[in-house]
Design a protein around this motif. Structure first.
Motif, PDB file in Angstrom:
ATOM      1  N   LEU A  90       0.870  -1.176   0.000  1.00 27.24           N
ATOM      2  CA  LEU A  90       0.000   0.000   0.000  1.00 27.24           C
ATOM      3  C   LEU A  90       0.907   1.227   0.000  1.00 27.24           C
ATOM      4  O   LEU A  90       2.034   1.164   0.493  1.00 27.24           O
ATOM      5  N   ALA A  91       0.411   2.312  -0.546  1.00 26.04           N
ATOM      6  CA  ALA A  91       1.199   3.547  -0.563  1.00 26.04           C
ATOM      7  C   ALA A  91       0.341   4.711  -0.082  1.00 26.04           C
ATOM      8  O   ALA A  91      -0.778   4.903  -0.558  1.00 26.04           O
ATOM      9  N   SER A  92       0.869   5.443   0.865  1.00 27.89           N
ATOM     10  CA  SER A  92       0.175   6.619   1.375  1.00 27.89           C
ATOM     11  C   SER A  92       1.049   7.817   1.019  1.00 27.89           C
ATOM     12  O   SER A  92       2.211   7.874   1.391  1.00 27.89           O
ATOM     13  N   ILE A  93       0.472   8.746   0.277  1.00 23.90           N
ATOM     14  CA  ILE A  93       1.306   9.795  -0.301  1.00 23.90           C
ATOM     15  C   ILE A  93       0.933  11.166   0.241  1.00 23.90           C
ATOM     16  O   ILE A  93      -0.232  11.558   0.199  1.00 23.90           O
ATOM     17  N   GLY A  94       1.923  11.858   0.770  1.00 18.98           N
ATOM     18  CA  GLY A  94       1.744  13.248   1.178  1.00 18.98           C
ATOM     19  C   GLY A  94       2.093  14.123  -0.024  1.00 18.98           C
ATOM     20  O   GLY A  94       3.209  14.072  -0.525  1.00 18.98           O
ATOM     21  N   VAL A  95       1.116  14.874  -0.503  1.00 21.84           N
ATOM     22  CA  VAL A  95       1.255  15.587  -1.775  1.00 21.84           C
ATOM     23  C   VAL A  95       1.381  17.095  -1.537  1.00 21.84           C
ATOM     24  O   VAL A  95       0.443  17.715  -1.039  1.00 21.84           O
ATOM     25  N   PRO A  96       2.510  17.704  -1.898  1.00 26.88           N
ATOM     26  CA  PRO A  96       2.597  19.165  -1.804  1.00 26.88           C
ATOM     27  C   PRO A  96       1.779  19.802  -2.929  1.00 26.88           C
ATOM     28  O   PRO A  96       1.665  19.236  -4.018  1.00 26.88           O
ATOM     29  N   GLU A  97       1.230  20.971  -2.656  1.00 26.36           N
ATOM     30  CA  GLU A  97       0.316  21.652  -3.588  1.00 26.36           C
ATOM     31  C   GLU A  97       0.842  21.798  -4.999  1.00 26.36           C
ATOM     32  O   GLU A  97       0.109  21.750  -5.971  1.00 26.36           O
ATOM     33  N   GLU A  98       2.172  22.028  -5.097  1.00 26.10           N
ATOM     34  CA  GLU A  98       2.727  22.396  -6.400  1.00 26.10           C
ATOM     35  C   GLU A  98       3.092  21.189  -7.263  1.00 26.10           C
ATOM     36  O   GLU A  98       3.515  21.340  -8.414  1.00 26.10           O
ATOM     37  N   LEU A  99       2.898  19.990  -6.758  1.00 18.81           N
ATOM     38  CA  LEU A  99       3.200  18.786  -7.541  1.00 18.81           C
ATOM     39  C   LEU A  99       2.354  18.800  -8.817  1.00 18.81           C
ATOM     40  O   LEU A  99       1.152  19.056  -8.773  1.00 18.81           O
ATOM     41  N   THR A 100       2.984  18.515  -9.967  1.00 14.28           N
ATOM     42  CA  THR A 100       2.227  18.584 -11.216  1.00 14.28           C
ATOM     43  C   THR A 100       1.574  17.240 -11.549  1.00 14.28           C
ATOM     44  O   THR A 100       1.940  16.206 -11.008  1.00 14.28           O
ATOM     45  N   LYS A 101       0.625  17.303 -12.472  1.00  7.66           N
ATOM     46  CA  LYS A 101      -0.067  16.103 -12.925  1.00  7.66           C
ATOM     47  C   LYS A 101       0.940  15.077 -13.462  1.00  7.66           C
ATOM     48  O   LYS A 101       0.849  13.883 -13.183  1.00  7.66           O
ATOM     49  N   THR A 102       1.902  15.551 -14.255  1.00 10.42           N
ATOM     50  CA  THR A 102       2.926  14.656 -14.805  1.00 10.42           C
ATOM     51  C   THR A 102       3.711  13.980 -13.688  1.00 10.42           C
ATOM     52  O   THR A 102       4.012  12.785 -13.755  1.00 10.42           O
ATOM     53  N   GLU A 103       4.053  14.740 -12.671  1.00  9.17           N
ATOM     54  CA  GLU A 103       4.817  14.169 -11.553  1.00  9.17           C
ATOM     55  C   GLU A 103       3.983  13.145 -10.796  1.00  9.17           C
ATOM     56  O   GLU A 103       4.496  12.094 -10.375  1.00  9.17           O
ATOM     57  N   ILE A 104       2.698  13.422 -10.645  1.00  9.89           N
ATOM     58  CA  ILE A 104       1.814  12.474  -9.950  1.00  9.89           C
ATOM     59  C   ILE A 104       1.739  11.160 -10.732  1.00  9.89           C
ATOM     60  O   ILE A 104       1.833  10.070 -10.159  1.00  9.89           O
ATOM     61  N   ILE A 105       1.619  11.252 -12.042  1.00 10.73           N
ATOM     62  CA  ILE A 105       1.568  10.045 -12.871  1.00 10.73           C
ATOM     63  C   ILE A 105       2.902   9.289 -12.790  1.00 10.73           C
ATOM     64  O   ILE A 105       2.933   8.062 -12.687  1.00 10.73           O
TER      65      ILE A 105
END
Lengths: 329, 329
Positions: A90-105
């Protein structure tokens, strides 16, 4: 009042463990590479959880795909050291606001690749707003109760062995963080940081061989892991061999480092360090060969609690330190 | 290029799930409250992972002990909704430099208390340097394959029911975040935020009753959870009852809120929302009573995908929104 900064990671962990009620009949004690739950019928679930924090664990040149994959490998490596077959994560991800769609993918793909390389699947997880990128993963593996490899069990006279050569990630991190430039060997060394491998097949066949008396993954560096095994088993090690990659010797030459230091005081190498019954050494070494790996004897377990490394040119005392978490900002 | 801020949590999760290979024969699909692994012999391990981030999940007046305990309850609640018995947990903690020794010990004790309340144990975890306090936990529970409760399975005609009253945490959060002051009911409402409870026993007996056709935990608010069940099952709900605590009606009166809104659009209440076969309603309700809980019918499942709530005084359309994560800074 001491702060976390003054206490350091080891003391913080100790403070927290002291607060916890201990489950009766824990197959693995607190402080081993992973934890285990008895499922009955000689079956164990081996579980582990490890968090990757961008600021302290991810060099700037590392891609999001690589960082996510590494978050998976870190967890799988701990299962490997216990002789468990990774099944799901399982993965639990803390996402900073500025993360881009490409980076998320990229992160999604990196998680998937890390798991699939070792035959496991990501089953789910969650995401949260956070000020820095955090990838916290958990891995669940299965093993039969008889095959579980623990940190405890090493006896004087056992052989000490490792599944690979050391020092590459230390050099790679020096290149990435201190800006050293070593043309021909650069990419090999940097790749060891970007694309770590876990020794899953090696852990499985070692567990089946019944030759191993103690096992730990070397994610905190060889010297540190030797000291951990020494403490848990109340033994020492007399070492006469230290496998390093040729690139590490070359790197040491070029920049004036001691190659022994590079190999001993590294981290994040994800090799296995094991102690082996001498009479079953051949069996263990052959088992590893069947999966394309290698097992290298580096010394023997001793009653005296010293950890000494005797090489042709010198004898050194192995100190209880490892790679210190780097600070990029 | 869209950023995480613009995408929002749901889209981020979707982007990541799209990258993942799906394990064959997953007992629970992506997006359910938890994940499950088939252990053979009709046994499942149900696992879940949830991250608590201080900045977005912990009101300032909440203690470290309460925050750590809540991080555990969040995870246990998801197992409860699946009819699994929580067995062990791991905790991975992101530690900011300035955290004090006392706060670290509080966190350890809070983790332990949360687990022990529900008969589970913390087996281990790790700590990392981080810029904000992060408590990422995973929980593992066991259930028999036949007893697993899923989000899917609701059919038109089934009863819709909940395990408790709603609205208290919404009021509690309004008190904590907007500084509202409601003397006599203040502590009751604030406590609902500080000391959430998971419905573990309720989930277990409901699972055993075989009366439940679908189940979800209401951590994202009742309205949101109804819409999730509606989407997964391609059904609607005709509701005629909405249990609220008397403190919530009082709070609504005093501050001029609509009590229906407070109850519908809350979050972090950790009640179970289930659909029940009408012919087994009595069995389910009695089973819950044996563990000291209560099951309240709030309506029926309908073929039409509307979600409407008809109360004496008015009829409202239940909208697909929940409590929005608060921003303290």
């Amino acid at each position: 009042m001491s702060s976390a900064k003054e206490l350091g990671e080891r003391k913080i962990i100790k403070l927290i463990l002291n607060c916890l009620d201990q489950m009766p009949n824990m197959p693995l004690p607190f402080g081993d590479d992973a934890s285990a739950v008895d499922l009955g019928d000689n079956k164990l679930a081996v579980i582990n959880m490890d968090m990757l924090v961008r600021k302290t664990d991810v060099p700037k040149a590392m891609s999001h795909w690589q960082a996510a994959r590494k978050a998976i490998i870190m967890n799988i490596s701990d299962l490997a050291a216990k002789g468990a077959k990774p099944v799901v994560l399982l993965a639990s991800i803390g996402v900073p606001e500025e993360l881009t769609k490409t980076e998320i993918i990229e992160i999604g793909k990196g998680l998937n690749s890390g798991a699939r390389e070792y035959g496991a699947y990501i089953l789910g997880g969650d995401t949260n707003q956070a000020s820095d990128l955090i990838i916290s993963c958990m891995a669940l593996g299965l093993c039969s109760k008889n095959n579980l490899l623990k940190r405890s069990g090493a006896k004087a006279g056992d052989y000490v062995a490792v599944t690979g050569a050391f020092g590459k990630t230390t050099c790679g991190l020096k290149i990435l963080l201190d800006g050293l430039f070593a043309p021909e060997i650069q990419s090999e060394l940097v790749d060891s940081v970007f694309m770590p491998k876990a020794r899953v097949q090696e852990g499985l066949v070692l567990a089946q061989s019944k030759a191993v008396t103690a096992s730990i993954d070397v994610s905190d560096g060889l010297a540190w892991s030797l000291h951990e095994l020494s403490k848990v088993n109340n033994v020492g090690f007399s070492l006469d061999n230290l496998p390093v990659a040729p690139e590490v010797e070359r790197f040491a030459d070029v920049f004036g480092f001691d190659w022994v230091d590079l190999a001993l005081y590294g981290g994040e190498e994800y090799e296995l360090l094991v102690t082996v019954k001498p009479e079953l050494w051949q069996k263990a070494a052959k088992a590893i060969e069947t999966v394309g790996g290698s097992l290298t004897k580096i010394g023997v377990v001793t009653k005296e609690k010293n950890i000494a490394l005797k090489l042709d040119e010198k004898t050194v005392r192995v100190e209880p330190r490892g790679w210190e978490h780097f600070k990029t900002e």
